[in-house]
Design a protein around this motif. Sequence first.
Motif, short mmCIF file in Angstrom:
data_model
loop_
_atom_site.label_atom_id
_atom_site.label_comp_id
_atom_site.label_asym_id
_atom_site.label_seq_id
_atom_site.Cartn_x
_atom_site.Cartn_y
_atom_site.Cartn_z
N UNK A 144 0.85 -1.21 0.00
CA UNK A 144 0.00 0.00 0.00
C UNK A 144 0.87 1.25 0.00
N UNK A 145 1.93 1.24 0.80
CA UNK A 145 2.81 2.40 0.90
C UNK A 145 3.39 2.79 -0.45
N UNK A 146 3.86 1.80 -1.21
CA UNK A 146 4.48 2.09 -2.50
C UNK A 146 3.53 1.92 -3.69
N UNK A 147 2.35 1.41 -3.42
CA UNK A 147 1.38 1.25 -4.49
C UNK A 147 1.71 0.14 -5.46
N UNK A 148 2.48 -0.85 -5.02
CA UNK A 148 2.83 -1.97 -5.89
C UNK A 148 3.49 -3.06 -5.05
N UNK A 149 3.67 -4.23 -5.67
CA UNK A 149 4.42 -5.31 -5.04
C UNK A 149 5.77 -5.37 -5.73
N UNK A 150 6.86 -5.23 -4.94
CA UNK A 150 8.19 -5.16 -5.52
C UNK A 150 9.21 -5.62 -4.49
N UNK A 151 10.46 -5.89 -4.91
CA UNK A 151 11.51 -6.17 -3.93
C UNK A 151 11.70 -4.97 -3.02
N UNK A 152 12.06 -5.23 -1.75
CA UNK A 152 12.17 -4.16 -0.77
C UNK A 152 13.55 -4.18 -0.10
N UNK A 153 14.17 -3.01 -0.06
CA UNK A 153 15.50 -2.86 0.53
C UNK A 153 15.44 -1.76 1.58
N UNK A 154 16.00 -2.02 2.75
CA UNK A 154 16.12 -1.02 3.81
C UNK A 154 17.60 -0.74 4.04
N UNK A 155 17.95 0.55 4.12
CA UNK A 155 19.32 0.92 4.49
C UNK A 155 19.29 1.72 5.78
N UNK A 156 20.06 1.26 6.76
CA UNK A 156 20.16 1.92 8.05
C UNK A 156 21.39 2.82 8.08
N UNK A 157 21.20 4.08 8.44
CA UNK A 157 22.31 5.01 8.56
C UNK A 157 22.90 5.39 7.21
N UNK A 158 22.09 6.03 6.37
CA UNK A 158 22.55 6.32 5.01
C UNK A 158 23.41 7.57 4.90
#
Length: 247
Positions: free
Chosen positions: A64-78
């Motif tokens: 819902x947040x991105x409006x699609x289903x896709x691979x998801x990547x989180x980066x901490x401390x960019x």
Amino acid sequence: MSDQFSGDTAITGLEGPDAPLHRRGIKSYVLRAGRMTQAQTRGLEEVWPRLGLTLADGRQDLDVLFGRHAPRVVEIGFGMGASLIEQAERHPDTDFIGIEVHAPGVGKLLDEADKRGLSNLRLYREDALAVLEQCLPEASLDTLQLFFPDPWPKKKHHKRRIVQPAFIELVRTRLKVGGTFHLATDWEAYAEWMAEVMDAAPGYANTAGPETAPYVLRPAFRPLTKFEARGEKLGHGVWDLIYRRVD
């Protein structure tokens, strides 16, 4: 190095899984005051309402947040965001979430994301552990990136290092089975600490081959930052570790 981590040191000397850092009031970062440029201020004031997220927004449905289903990547401390911007621009079919507490870096990244028209990027200006625990669903991430975290080199400050058993377990629960946790540091002693903690953690497998284990050769897909390039010219080493969630 003076803070060389001994391979004989027991992992039980680190913080246990029942004591998350943010619950104990111990932070793995220090908030530093910094001047805000006009562009950074613009990012925080004008772009944040569209791309910014807070703990108060609660647990996210990422489709819902991105409006699609896709691979998801989180980066901490960019940091100042150069690496994350490059990745988001290079991989429009992947969604990225950045977590950073320092206002100048958040503002700069927001300004750049807006100028480049990126829609596959969202940001938190919050404690990363709280974001993982409260906002990101279990088994929702394909990759979590932790590049060049503060090494806290003095032994008395090792408890502040973000790479602790409790954090590693929290990351594991947010990764999909088969998802990867990618760490990088330019402090050899911290690289050894990372490998020691990760190798003791259940549910992970090191992806390094026998020739380079526990480290992997620098992946071409990890953008080279100005900081890292400058360090390479000075002969500084960089260590990458990539672990896959197997359970």
